[in-house]
Motif scaffolding. Structure first.
Motif, PDB file in Angstrom:
ATOM      1  N   GLU A   1      -5.427   4.173  -3.285  1.00 51.10           N
ATOM      2  CA  GLU A   1      -5.468   3.055  -2.345  1.00 51.10           C
ATOM      3  C   GLU A   1      -6.790   3.030  -1.571  1.00 51.10           C
ATOM      4  O   GLU A   1      -7.525   4.017  -1.528  1.00 51.10           O
ATOM      5  CB  GLU A   1      -4.315   3.174  -1.342  1.00 51.10           C
ATOM      6  N   LYS A   2      -7.067   1.880  -0.949  1.00 49.59           N
ATOM      7  CA  LYS A   2      -8.215   1.796  -0.064  1.00 49.59           C
ATOM      8  C   LYS A   2      -7.980   2.689   1.148  1.00 49.59           C
ATOM      9  O   LYS A   2      -6.892   2.680   1.723  1.00 49.59           O
ATOM     10  CB  LYS A   2      -8.439   0.356   0.396  1.00 49.59           C
TER      11      LYS A   2
ATOM     12  N   CYS B   1       0.843  -1.196   0.000  1.00 55.67           N
ATOM     13  CA  CYS B   1       0.000   0.000   0.000  1.00 55.67           C
ATOM     14  C   CYS B   1       0.873   1.240   0.000  1.00 55.67           C
ATOM     15  O   CYS B   1       1.834   1.339   0.770  1.00 55.67           O
ATOM     16  CB  CYS B   1      -0.929   0.004   1.215  1.00 55.67           C
TER      17      CYS B   1
END
Length: 443
Positions: free
Chosen positions: A111-112, A65
């Motif tokens: 990204e989440k 991430c």
């Protein structure tokens, strides 16, 4: 996504534009390799007088991430930006915050959201981060361009010579971190909250600061229970006895530090286990929570949650601050930990804007209980504007993060500057507390 993030972090992002590199500009970070709890000196030189720049920090975690942050600055009349002196004019924060780029690291736009930047393999390699300077003031979420300078830095979680020993001692699981050197050291057991698993970064930093630290998981790790259905204090007693008897650990006993659920377990340990003589409760509760705690011939019931009291925001972030039953309700008195029985010393660390649960209220209730019983063996560190998870210094502020148990983002509360200043202030005071209560002549 991992390949994309890696290319960006490596400065090789393949986008339909080209970076323009301004060779006259220099970016310096001192020290370039340092422990993760250390403050750095960051300077940009070679700019034009009053020139506007954006300084960025970029890091890819072990799961792939990408996290980033940015801040806007203007050079002084000599063409210099000094983060120790100069205020950020915009971006992810404003004001004079020398470590603001680290404090404000968050998942990049692709990204989440609500992921926490947390070092997993603390002993294998440092956290490597790129710092970059771009011309002009850029939108924090825009794709960067016009890079003027770049430097790679390392954030170490183990000082040179720190040893990590993986444990399978009887029922006990975890990792023991030992400082370098021949002498014996104060011993500390380190626990986190209900996310479970083995969390090592605080233990490795404690060892780097001179403590023999045992990172102790108690759920969702190896052959430990997968969920919090029931606790047996004998497990924690075995860990305390192991650490206390270790030849590298000095008396008069061991300490324990816990966050969240780990904090109320720390209170139970110092209450019932003679080996534990100092306890730090970070954002904890004065009652046993979540599941029954059994020890010998008695049980402390677990204070329960009522999920009907959970609120959900428009952005699908869960507010669980009212979910825990009230430990101060007389109907729940059997869940309270009888901390007045403890012979050791307490340090309560709380953020007054903790929105995970009411840790400030719980700490004051615990202190009131001690005072009612004539006890003075406590100190309270309370921080206005700080949220739930108060970590070591320079840890990024994470106002909401995905909870492993619920699988949804949970609100932790707090404000960036106040929370991160609380992390800086409390870290040294926690070490001082343990040094005071865990130091006597070497074995």
């Amino acid at each position: 996504m991992l390949r994309a993030a890696t290319r960006w972090a490596a400065g090789c992002w393949r986008a339909p534009y080209k970076y323009t590199l301004y060779r006259a500009v220099s970016l310096s970070v001192s020290p370039q390799s340092a422990l993760a709890d250390e403050t750095l000196q960051i300077r940009v030189q070679g700019l034009s007088p009053r020139e506007q720049v954006t300084i960025r920090a970029v890091v890819v975690d072990e799961q792939g991430c990408l996290f980033d942050s940015c801040a806007h600055y203007a050079a002084d009349n000599s063409g210099t930006v000094d983060l120790q002196r100069d205020a950020s004019l915009g971006g992810d924060y404003t004001g004079v915050l020398p470590m603001g780029l680290f404090w404000s690291l968050s998942p990049a736009v692709m990204e989440k959201p609500y992921q926490r930047l947390e070092k997993k393999s603390v002993h294998k390699s440092p956290m490597v981060m790129d710092m970059l300077v771009h011309k002009g003031h850029m939108n924090p979420r825009a794709i960067p361009k016009d890079m003027a300078a770049k430097i790679k830095i390392e954030r170490q979680f183990c000082a040179p010579g720190v040893r990590r020993i993986r444990l399978r001692e009887g029922a006990v699981r975890g990792s023991l971190f030992l400082p370098p050197g021949e002498g014996s050291f104060p011993g500390v057991i380190d626990m986190f909250g209900d996310d479970g698993g083995l969390v090592e970064y605080r233990s490795s930093l404690l060892a780097s600061r001179g403590f023999a630290s045992l990172a102790l998981p108690y759920v969702a790790f190896e052959d430990l229970p997968p969920a919090m259905t029931e606790f047996h204090l004998e497990y924690f007693e075995e860990a305390a006895k192991f650490l206390f008897r270790h030849p590298k650990v000095r008396g008069p006993g061991v300490g324990v530090i816990g966050t969240g659920k780990g904090a109320d377990l720390a209170l139970s340990m110092i209450t019932f286990l003679p080996q534990v003589v100092a306890a730090v409760s970070i954002s904890g509760c004065c009652a046993n929570t979540a599941a029954n705690l059994n020890y010998k011939d008695f049980t402390i019931p677990g204070l329960t949650y009522n999920m009907s009291r959970v609120r959900v925001s428009e952005t699908a972030v869960f507010d669980v601050s009212e979910a825990l039953d009230d430990p101060l309700d007389p109907a729940n008195s059997q869940c309270l930990i009888p901390i007045e029985k403890a012979q050791g010393s307490f340090l309560f660390v709380v953020g007054e804007n903790d929105l995970n649960w009411k840790s400030s209220v719980y700490a004051k209730a615990a202190i009131h209980r001690l005072q009612e019983n004539g006890k003075t063996n406590f100190n309270l560190l309370t921080y206005p504007g700080a949220g739930h998870r108060i970590d070591p210094p320079c840890s990024p502020f994470c106002p909401a993060a995905v909870d492993r148990v619920l699988g949804v983002p949970i609100l932790g509360g707090g404000e960036l500057k106040a929370h991160c200043q609380a992390q800086e202030d409390s870290w040294q005071k926690i070490q001082d507390f343990f040094c005071l209560h865990l130091t006597e002549a070497e074995k």
